[in-house]
Design a protein around this motif. Structure first.
Motif, PDB file in Angstrom:
ATOM      1  N   GLU A   1       0.255  -0.421 -16.778  1.00 41.65           N
ATOM      2  CA  GLU A   1       0.205  -1.538 -15.836  1.00 41.65           C
ATOM      3  C   GLU A   1       0.573  -1.123 -14.403  1.00 41.65           C
ATOM      4  O   GLU A   1      -0.165  -1.446 -13.462  1.00 41.65           O
ATOM      5  CB  GLU A   1       1.120  -2.657 -16.324  1.00 41.65           C
ATOM      6  CG  GLU A   1       0.941  -3.970 -15.573  1.00 41.65           C
ATOM      7  CD  GLU A   1      -0.422  -4.575 -15.803  1.00 41.65           C
ATOM      8  OE1 GLU A   1      -0.977  -5.134 -14.847  1.00 41.65           O
ATOM      9  OE2 GLU A   1      -0.945  -4.454 -16.924  1.00 41.65           O
ATOM     10  N   PRO A   2       1.699  -0.401 -14.159  1.00 47.98           N
ATOM     11  CA  PRO A   2       1.992  -0.002 -12.771  1.00 47.98           C
ATOM     12  C   PRO A   2       0.922   0.923 -12.194  1.00 47.98           C
ATOM     13  O   PRO A   2       0.587   0.824 -11.014  1.00 47.98           O
ATOM     14  CB  PRO A   2       3.354   0.705 -12.884  1.00 47.98           C
ATOM     15  CG  PRO A   2       3.937   0.230 -14.174  1.00 47.98           C
ATOM     16  CD  PRO A   2       2.775  -0.004 -15.083  1.00 47.98           C
ATOM     17  N   LEU A   3       0.382   1.816 -13.023  1.00 46.58           N
ATOM     18  CA  LEU A   3      -0.659   2.722 -12.563  1.00 46.58           C
ATOM     19  C   LEU A   3      -1.916   1.954 -12.181  1.00 46.58           C
ATOM     20  O   LEU A   3      -2.545   2.217 -11.154  1.00 46.58           O
ATOM     21  CB  LEU A   3      -0.966   3.735 -13.671  1.00 46.58           C
ATOM     22  CG  LEU A   3      -1.805   4.959 -13.274  1.00 46.58           C
ATOM     23  CD1 LEU A   3      -1.059   5.812 -12.256  1.00 46.58           C
ATOM     24  CD2 LEU A   3      -2.131   5.782 -14.514  1.00 46.58           C
ATOM     25  N   LYS A   4      -2.279   0.987 -13.005  1.00 44.70           N
ATOM     26  CA  LYS A   4      -3.461   0.174 -12.718  1.00 44.70           C
ATOM     27  C   LYS A   4      -3.254  -0.645 -11.444  1.00 44.70           C
ATOM     28  O   LYS A   4      -4.175  -0.787 -10.624  1.00 44.70           O
ATOM     29  CB  LYS A   4      -3.746  -0.738 -13.909  1.00 44.70           C
ATOM     30  CG  LYS A   4      -4.925  -1.673 -13.704  1.00 44.70           C
ATOM     31  CD  LYS A   4      -5.114  -2.558 -14.918  1.00 44.70           C
ATOM     32  CE  LYS A   4      -6.216  -3.583 -14.674  1.00 44.70           C
ATOM     33  NZ  LYS A   4      -6.376  -4.507 -15.830  1.00 44.70           N
TER      34      LYS A   4
ATOM     35  N   THR B   1      -5.655  -0.383  -8.141  1.00 44.88           N
ATOM     36  CA  THR B   1      -6.379  -1.562  -7.651  1.00 44.88           C
ATOM     37  C   THR B   1      -5.992  -1.873  -6.210  1.00 44.88           C
ATOM     38  O   THR B   1      -6.842  -2.214  -5.377  1.00 44.88           O
ATOM     39  CB  THR B   1      -6.075  -2.766  -8.544  1.00 44.88           C
ATOM     40  OG1 THR B   1      -6.369  -2.429  -9.904  1.00 44.88           O
ATOM     41  CG2 THR B   1      -6.922  -3.971  -8.156  1.00 44.88           C
ATOM     42  N   THR B   2      -4.705  -1.761  -5.899  1.00 45.65           N
ATOM     43  CA  THR B   2      -4.238  -2.043  -4.538  1.00 45.65           C
ATOM     44  C   THR B   2      -4.850  -1.075  -3.534  1.00 45.65           C
ATOM     45  O   THR B   2      -5.363  -1.482  -2.481  1.00 45.65           O
ATOM     46  CB  THR B   2      -2.707  -1.953  -4.486  1.00 45.65           C
ATOM     47  OG1 THR B   2      -2.157  -2.905  -5.407  1.00 45.65           O
ATOM     48  CG2 THR B   2      -2.185  -2.247  -3.093  1.00 45.65           C
TER      49      THR B   2
ATOM     50  N   GLU C   1       3.513   5.338  -5.990  1.00 45.69           N
ATOM     51  CA  GLU C   1       3.331   5.241  -7.438  1.00 45.69           C
ATOM     52  C   GLU C   1       2.403   6.333  -7.954  1.00 45.69           C
ATOM     53  O   GLU C   1       2.607   6.881  -9.034  1.00 45.69           O
ATOM     54  CB  GLU C   1       2.772   3.858  -7.786  1.00 45.69           C
ATOM     55  CG  GLU C   1       2.610   3.605  -9.267  1.00 45.69           C
ATOM     56  CD  GLU C   1       3.941   3.433  -9.976  1.00 45.69           C
ATOM     57  OE1 GLU C   1       4.036   3.880 -11.140  1.00 45.69           O
ATOM     58  OE2 GLU C   1       4.880   2.880  -9.375  1.00 45.69           O
ATOM     59  N   LEU C   2       1.367   6.653  -7.167  1.00 43.27           N
ATOM     60  CA  LEU C   2       0.420   7.696  -7.570  1.00 43.27           C
ATOM     61  C   LEU C   2       0.838   9.081  -7.102  1.00 43.27           C
ATOM     62  O   LEU C   2       0.171  10.075  -7.431  1.00 43.27           O
ATOM     63  CB  LEU C   2      -0.969   7.374  -7.015  1.00 43.27           C
ATOM     64  CG  LEU C   2      -1.669   6.147  -7.596  1.00 43.27           C
ATOM     65  CD1 LEU C   2      -3.016   5.928  -6.935  1.00 43.27           C
ATOM     66  CD2 LEU C   2      -1.851   6.275  -9.101  1.00 43.27           C
ATOM     67  N   GLY C   3       1.915   9.172  -6.309  1.00 44.06           N
ATOM     68  CA  GLY C   3       2.366  10.469  -5.827  1.00 44.06           C
ATOM     69  C   GLY C   3       1.459  11.074  -4.779  1.00 44.06           C
ATOM     70  O   GLY C   3       1.333  12.295  -4.692  1.00 44.06           O
TER      71      GLY C   3
ATOM     72  N   VAL D   1       0.836  -1.201   0.000  1.00 38.10           N
ATOM     73  CA  VAL D   1       0.000   0.000   0.000  1.00 38.10           C
ATOM     74  C   VAL D   1       0.867   1.246   0.000  1.00 38.10           C
ATOM     75  O   VAL D   1       0.588   2.228  -0.693  1.00 38.10           O
ATOM     76  CB  VAL D   1      -0.954  -0.026   1.209  1.00 38.10           C
ATOM     77  CG1 VAL D   1      -1.771   1.259   1.284  1.00 38.10           C
ATOM     78  CG2 VAL D   1      -1.878  -1.226   1.132  1.00 38.10           C
ATOM     79  N   VAL D   2       1.956   1.213   0.787  1.00 41.28           N
ATOM     80  CA  VAL D   2       2.885   2.349   0.799  1.00 41.28           C
ATOM     81  C   VAL D   2       3.468   2.575  -0.595  1.00 41.28           C
ATOM     82  O   VAL D   2       3.567   3.703  -1.085  1.00 41.28           O
ATOM     83  CB  VAL D   2       3.999   2.102   1.834  1.00 41.28           C
ATOM     84  CG1 VAL D   2       5.033   3.223   1.783  1.00 41.28           C
ATOM     85  CG2 VAL D   2       3.408   1.985   3.227  1.00 41.28           C
TER      86      VAL D   2
END
Length: 509
Positions: free
Chosen positions: A195-198, A202-203, A153-155, A147-148
Motif C-alpha cells: 500500500e505505501p509503495l503503491k 500513484t502520487t 518512500e521510493l528512495g 511529493v517529497v
C-alpha cells in the motif's frame, strides 16, 4: 471534557464522520454513501438509481475532501453504483497531492500585553486568512510535501523523471512479492506491504504527468450540499483563468487478486480452464488427482441431502452416509448459515452472496417440504455425477463474483477454478463420447454391489432408460458450458464496453 464535533472527527480521518457528512449533503440527491479506510487509502461508494454522474460526483467529493485537509490520506478511490447491480458502474482513483497539515502556515507570534492598561477597543471583524502561495516556501516554488514524501518512500532524489519512478516501483514490488509477503503468504500482509509503495507511485505519476496548479486550500468544509454544482459556477465566474483539473491516476492493474483486474478476468481465467483440460487429458495426472473428482462427486450427493433437510457426511473415499429421514436440525442449521452469508454480503455490499443465499434458501424449502421421498432418492442418485458437472461449473463462474472477506475468495478462487475445471472437462468429454459409442455409461459402484451404483439406481428404481441418462447428463454438461462462456463474455464486455460500442458503430449501418 466535550466530545469532538463531527467535523473535527472527519478532519482527523474518521471514516464514519466523513461518510456521515457526505450522506447528510447528498441524501437530497437520492445518493447513499458508504466507505472504508485502509492505511493511506480512503474508499467511498456512492449508490443511487441510476448511478450518480461520474464527473459531478468526482469533482464534488474531491473538493470536499481537500477542504477537510486530512493529513493522513494519500489516495482517494471513488465508486459509483446503481442499485440492484453487483459491480460498480464507474470508478476513479485520486492522488491527494496537497496535504493540509503540511501546507498550513505557521501561526503568527502572540504579542505581549502592554505594561499600562489601555481601554478596551470594540471587537473587530476577524482578518481574512492570508492566501497561500508559492512565495511562502521561498523564492522558488518547492515541491508539495506529499511529493517529497513519495520520493523518499521510493528512495529517489527529488526531480527524478517518470521512467526512474516506474523502474524503482516495479523493482521494489517484485522484491516484495518474492518475499513471504507475496501471494503465497498472508494476503492481508501482502496488501499492507504494497500500500505505501503503491501510494508513492500513484502520487509521483500524477505529479509528473500533470503538475497541479497552486491554489489556496480552503480552511473549513462549509455546507457541502451548496457545493454540488460548484464547477459550473466557477466556470461562469472566471472562464479565462480557471485551469483544468489534473487528470486522475490510471487504475492500477498490477493487483491480480482484484475482481476487476482485466488480466485476471480476460486472460488468466481461460488459462486456468485450459490448465484443467490439460491435466484431465494426461493419464498420469488424471490418476494422481482422481481424488478431486471423487470429492466433488460425493459433495454432489451431500448437497442434495443437505438442501432436502437430511443428514449427510461426504467422505473422500467414495462414500456418502445419508439419513433418509428429514431433520429439523439440519434444515434450521443450513438456513442459519445461509442467513449469515446474506448478512455478510449485505454488510460488505456484495450482491452475489446475497442472491446466492436467497436462491438456496428457496431451493432448500422446496426440496425439504415439497418433494416426495421417491423424488429425493432419485435426485440423490442423480446428484453424484450431476454434481461433478453443475458444482464444478458453479465454482468456475464464481471466479468473477466476490464473497465476504472472511473466505479470502480473492486468492483461493485461482486453485479452486483449476480443480473444478479438471473435474468438469472430464465429465464433458465423457458425455461427448458415450453417444458415439467410444465410452460407456459409468454403471456400478466404487463400494458394495454393482447394482447399488448411481446409474443402476436410476434405471432399476426410477425407470430411467440409457437414452434418458445420456440425454440428461449430456444436456446438463452443455448448458453449464454455455453458462461459463456467457459469464466470461459478459465480463469482457463490461470491462471493454467502450471498445465494443465503438466497434458496433463502425460495422452497423
Amino acid at each position: 471534557m466535550t466530545s469532538p464535533s463531527l467535523l473535527e472527527q472527519a478532519r482527523d480521518g474518521d471514516v464514519a464522520a466523513i461518510v456521515a457528512l457526505l450522506n447528510s449533503s447528498l441524501k437530497t440527491k437520492g445518493i447513499t454513501v458508504r466507505g472504508e479506510r485502509e492505511s493511506y487509502c480512503l474508499r467511498l461508494w456512492f449508490t443511487a438509481s441510476p448511478a450518480p454522474a461520474q464527473p459531478a460526483t468526482v469533482a464534488y467529493v474531491r473538493r470536499a475532501i481537500e477542504r477537510l485537509q486530512v493529513p493522513t490520506l494519500g489516495i482517494l478511490q471513488l465508486y459509483g453504483e446503481q442499485i440492484g447491480f453487483a459491480q460498480p458502474a464507474w470508478s476513479e482513483e485520486i492522488a491527494l497531492l496537497s496535504l493540509a497539515a503540511d501546507l498550513a502556515p505557521s501561526p503568527e507570534p502572540v504579542p505581549t500585553k502592554p505594561a499600562t492598561p489601555e481601554p478596551e477597543a470594540p471587537a473587530a471583524e476577524p482578518a481574512p486568512e492570508r492566501p497561500w502561495s508559492a512565495a511562502d516556501l521561498g523564492a522558488e516554488p518547492a515541491l508539495p510535501p506529499a511529493v517529497v514524501r513519495a520520493y523518499g518512500e521510493l528512495g529517489l532524489p527529488q526531480g527524478a523523471d517518470l521512467d526512474q519512478v516506474e523502474a524503482v516501483y516495479f523493482k521494489r514490488r517484485a522484491e516484495l512479492l518474492r518475499r513471504g509477503d507475496g501471494p503465497l503468504g498472508p494476503v492481508s500482509d501482502h496488501r499492507a506491504a504494497l500500500e505505501p509503495l503503491k501510494w508513492a507511485f500513484t502520487t509521483l505519476k500524477t505529479h509528473l504527468e500533470t503538475p497541479p496548479a497552486m491554489e489556496p486550500p480552503p480552511a473549513v468544509l462549509g455546507k457541502l450540499g451548496e457545493d454540488w454544482n460548484w464547477e459550473p459556477a466557477v466556470r461562469r465566474s472566471r472562464p479565462s483563468t480557471r485551469s483544468r483539473p489534473a487528470p486522475l491516476a490510471a487504475r492500477d492493474d498490477t493487483d491480480l487478486l482484484a475482481f476487476d483486474n482485466p488480466y485476471s478476468n480476460g486472460l488468466i481465467f481461460p488459462l486456468l480452464l485450459l490448465l484443467g483440460m490439460v491435466m484431465n487429458a494426461m493419464p498420469i495426472v488424471n490418476g494422481l488427482l482422481w481424488g478431486i473428482k471423487i470429492w466433488i462427486h460425493e459433495f454432489g450427493h451431500a448437497t442434495v441431502a443437505w438442501l432436502a433437510g437430511r443428514r449427510a457426511i461426504p467422505l473422500p473415499i467414495g462414500w456418502t452416509s445419508v439419513d433418509p429421514r428429514r431433520s429439523l436440525f439440519v434444515y434450521v442449521g443450513i438456513l442459519v448459515l445461509l442467513g449469515l452469508l446474506y448478512w455478510a454480503g449485505r454488510r460488505e455490499g456484495k450482491r452475489w452472496p446475497m442472491g446466492l443465499a436467497v436462491g438456496l434458501a428457496i431451493l432448500q424449502f422446496m426440496m425439504t417440504w415439497l418433494i416426495s421421498a421417491n423424488t429425493f432418492d432419485m435426485l440423490l442418485s442423480f446428484g453424484g455425477v450431476g454434481g461433478e458437472i453443475y458444482l464444478s461449473a458453479l465454482l468456475m463462474v464464481s471466479f468473477y463474483f466476490p464473497l465476504p472477506e472472511y473466505f479470502r475468495w480473492d486468492f483461493y478462487r485461482f486453485p479452486v477454478v483449476v480443480g473444478a475445471a479438471f473435474c468438469f472437462w472430464g465429465q464433458l468429454w465423457l458425455w461427448q463420447q458415450v453417444p458415439r459409442g467410444k465410452a460407456s455409461i459409468p454403471f456400478g459402484s466404487l463400494w458394495g454391489e454393482a447394482d447399488h451404483g448411481d446409474m443402476n439406481q436410476l434405471i432399476n428404481a426410477h425407470g430411467w432408460t440409457p437414452g434418458d441418462i445420456i440425454g440428461t447428463y449430456g444436456t446438463l454438461a452443455h448448458l453449464c458450458l454455455l453458462a461459463i462462456i456467457a459469464v466470461y463474455g459478459y465480463t469482457l464486455f463490461r470491462q471493454h464496453r467502450e471498445f465494443f460500442v465503438a466497434l458496433g458503430r463502425q460495422w452497423l449501418p
